[in-house]
Scaffold this motif. Structure first.
Motif, mmCIF file in Angstrom:
data_model
loop_
_atom_site.group_PDB
_atom_site.id
_atom_site.type_symbol
_atom_site.label_atom_id
_atom_site.label_comp_id
_atom_site.label_asym_id
_atom_site.label_seq_id
_atom_site.Cartn_x
_atom_site.Cartn_y
_atom_site.Cartn_z
ATOM 1 N N THR A 149 32.850 39.845 41.264
ATOM 2 C CA THR A 149 31.656 39.599 40.319
ATOM 3 C C THR A 149 30.957 40.741 40.018
ATOM 4 N N THR A 150 30.534 41.601 40.825
ATOM 5 C CA THR A 150 29.788 42.942 40.762
ATOM 6 C C THR A 150 30.810 43.847 40.083
ATOM 7 N N CYS A 151 31.963 43.862 40.649
ATOM 8 C CA CYS A 151 32.997 44.956 40.193
ATOM 9 C C CYS A 151 33.359 44.716 38.809
ATOM 10 N N SER A 152 33.640 43.502 38.324
ATOM 11 C CA SER A 152 34.085 43.011 36.983
ATOM 12 C C SER A 152 32.944 43.213 36.176
ATOM 13 N N THR A 153 31.523 42.904 36.304
ATOM 14 C CA THR A 153 30.380 43.292 35.507
ATOM 15 C C THR A 153 30.295 44.719 35.339
ATOM 16 N N LEU A 154 30.563 45.439 36.261
ATOM 17 C CA LEU A 154 30.314 46.899 36.315
ATOM 18 C C LEU A 154 31.517 47.572 35.287
ATOM 19 N N LEU A 155 32.725 47.124 35.497
ATOM 20 C CA LEU A 155 34.002 47.666 34.728
ATOM 21 C C LEU A 155 33.978 47.101 33.335
ATOM 22 N N ALA A 156 33.239 45.986 33.051
ATOM 23 C CA ALA A 156 33.015 45.837 31.756
ATOM 24 C C ALA A 156 32.629 46.393 30.821
ATOM 25 N N MET A 157 31.740 47.509 31.192
ATOM 26 C CA MET A 157 31.191 48.375 30.479
ATOM 27 C C MET A 157 32.152 49.242 29.598
ATOM 28 N N GLY A 158 33.540 49.368 30.246
ATOM 29 C CA GLY A 158 34.407 50.300 29.884
ATOM 30 C C GLY A 158 35.778 49.329 29.363
ATOM 31 N N MET A 159 35.804 48.165 30.053
ATOM 32 C CA MET A 159 37.364 47.547 29.614
ATOM 33 C C MET A 159 36.799 46.643 28.548
ATOM 34 N N MET A 160 35.636 45.854 28.350
ATOM 35 C CA MET A 160 35.375 45.069 27.137
ATOM 36 C C MET A 160 35.885 46.013 25.875
ATOM 37 N N PRO A 161 35.269 47.149 25.502
ATOM 38 C CA PRO A 161 35.573 48.049 24.346
ATOM 39 C C PRO A 161 37.068 48.277 24.323
ATOM 40 N N LEU A 162 37.638 48.685 25.535
ATOM 41 C CA LEU A 162 39.197 48.879 25.376
ATOM 42 C C LEU A 162 40.122 47.674 25.045
ATOM 43 N N CYS A 163 39.604 46.402 25.664
ATOM 44 C CA CYS A 163 40.302 45.206 25.256
ATOM 45 C C CYS A 163 40.183 44.686 23.995
ATOM 46 N N LEU A 164 38.783 44.829 23.440
ATOM 47 C CA LEU A 164 38.759 44.464 22.064
ATOM 48 C C LEU A 164 39.326 45.223 21.227
ATOM 49 N N PHE A 165 39.374 46.485 21.296
ATOM 50 C CA PHE A 165 40.111 47.642 20.483
ATOM 51 C C PHE A 165 41.628 47.071 20.422
ATOM 52 N N ILE A 166 42.130 46.659 21.656
ATOM 53 C CA ILE A 166 43.677 46.500 21.662
ATOM 54 C C ILE A 166 44.034 45.199 20.845
ATOM 55 N N TYR A 167 42.993 44.124 21.005
ATOM 56 C CA TYR A 167 43.431 42.932 20.650
ATOM 57 C C TYR A 167 43.033 42.429 19.359
ATOM 58 N N THR A 168 41.755 43.041 18.985
ATOM 59 C CA THR A 168 41.262 42.377 17.663
ATOM 60 C C THR A 168 41.704 43.340 16.563
ATOM 61 N N LYS A 169 42.344 44.448 16.500
ATOM 62 C CA LYS A 169 42.556 45.125 15.192
ATOM 63 C C LYS A 169 43.354 44.200 14.174
#
Length: 362
Positions: free
Chosen positions: A145-165
């Motif tokens: 939970t801790t690591c996913s919350t921390l990594l979300a700061m970088g992974m959320m923009p990346l995933c949204l950029f890939i999938y919502t275009k």
């Protein structure tokens, strides 16, 4: 600026065209989806309950920390195979599943974006409570939970950029980094205090853990009920979102479990990864939606996070009930083992004492 941009892309359509499908006091309609105005009672209730739930959440995470051993927790950090598997589930399986479900059901672009935001969110803290009740690896659960919350700061923009275009410009989605940071602090600080208490006073930590686990279960149910009260005007929605909201968490639990098993993790860690994968941070998703859409569309956009939170809870309770039934009929508890050993010892003594066995040992 961002809100106006999304409003232009996701035009809800004239109210007159759908007036027959919605209540008379609806502020916006789109087919079978309606938004009702929020009353003053809801606003007051939202502020009060948000404060209470935040305090309760901090206490629950403190109690969950009381079940974490420093040595085991650091072991997961130094040898992060379990965390890596969870990372693949969280930011690999969930966004891809959200994308495929959006395409399969051919939902509107605005709805697809909300589903994608949910799929890209980190794991929620409710998974830690359920992991405790299914005898999961709490050290792995907290670290994931801790690591996913921390990594979300970088992974959320990346995933949204890939999938919502294909639906919108990813820059139009406002990510609340301050909320993510606050979620991280609200998780790390009480858990750290709980770990310290468990290290210094292990007997007291067990008492705190039992109380906290019960409070946590109540908190999960209370959050779902509060959501239903606050956003009761959003229940009249297209059936497609209901179906996706049902399938999505179930797919997360199932795929997370099987991927963990394929990775060679033990059964209790498979249960942990499964829960961490399927239980998303729905509060964070709601915050992102609130920042990215117009006030008129706000309650409509809150619909899917609410549906997801309800069904992720229902499936988690089914997992918990199934595990408890399995444990009762197929797994011997510590007390059962002690009784068996005591009975065997008594029978051994009976052979020496002329065959006498006490009635309670028969």
């Amino acid at each position: 600026m961002q809100t106006n941009f999304l409003s232009q892309q996701f035009n809800a359509g004239p109210l007159a065209e759908n007036s027959t499908a919605c209540p008379a006091n609806a502020t916006i309609c789109d087919g079978t989806s309606c938004v009702l105005p929020e009353d003053d009672f809801n606003q007051t209730l939202s502020v009060v309950l948000s404060t209470v739930l935040t305090i309760m959440l901090a206490l629950v995470m403190f109690s969950m920390g009381c079940n974490v051993e420093i040595k085991n927790f650091l072991g997961h950090i130094k040898r992060p195979w379990g965390i890596f598997v969870g990372f693949l589930c969280q930011f690999g399986i969930m966004p891809l599943t959200a994308f495929l479900l959006s395409l399969a059901f051919d939902i509107l672009p605005v709805q697809a974006v909300v589903v994608m935001i949910m799929g890209c969110c980190p794991g929620g803290t409710a998974s830690n409570v359920i992991a405790y009740w299914v005898d999961g690896d709490m050290d792995l659960s907290i670290s994931m939970t801790t690591c996913s919350t921390l990594l979300a700061m970088g992974m959320m923009p990346l995933c949204l950029f890939i999938y919502t275009k294909m639906w919108t410009d990813a820059d139009a989605i406002v990510l609340p980094y301050n909320s993510i940071g606050l979620s991280l602090v609200a998780l790390v600080v009480p858990v750290s205090v709980g770990i310290f208490v468990n290290h210094k006073w292990p007997s007291k930590a067990k008492i705190i853990l039992k109380v906290g686990s019960i409070v946590g279960a109540v908190l999960i149910v209370l959050t779902a009920v509060v959501g239903g009260i606050l956003y009761k005007g959003s229940w009249i929605i297209t059936p497609k979102l209901w179906i996706i909201g049902t399938i999505f968490p179930a797919a997360g639990y199932t795929l997370g479990f099987f991927l963990a098993r394929l990775a060679g993790l033990s059964w209790n860690r498979c249960r942990t990864v499964s829960l961490e994968t399927g239980m998303q941070n729905t509060q964070l998703c709601s915050t992102i939606v609130q920042l990215s859409f117009t006030p008129e569309q706000l309650e409509l956009m809150f619909t899917f996070p609410l549906i997801y939170s309800i069904f992720q809870l229902l499936f988690a309770l089914l997992i918990l009930g199934g595990y408890r039934l399995y444990r009762r009929h197929h797994v011997k508890t510590k007390t059962d083992v002690e009784k068996t050993v005591q009975k065997e010892d008594s029978k051994s003594e009976a052979k020496i004492n002329g065959g006498f066995v006490p009635d309670e040992m028969k």
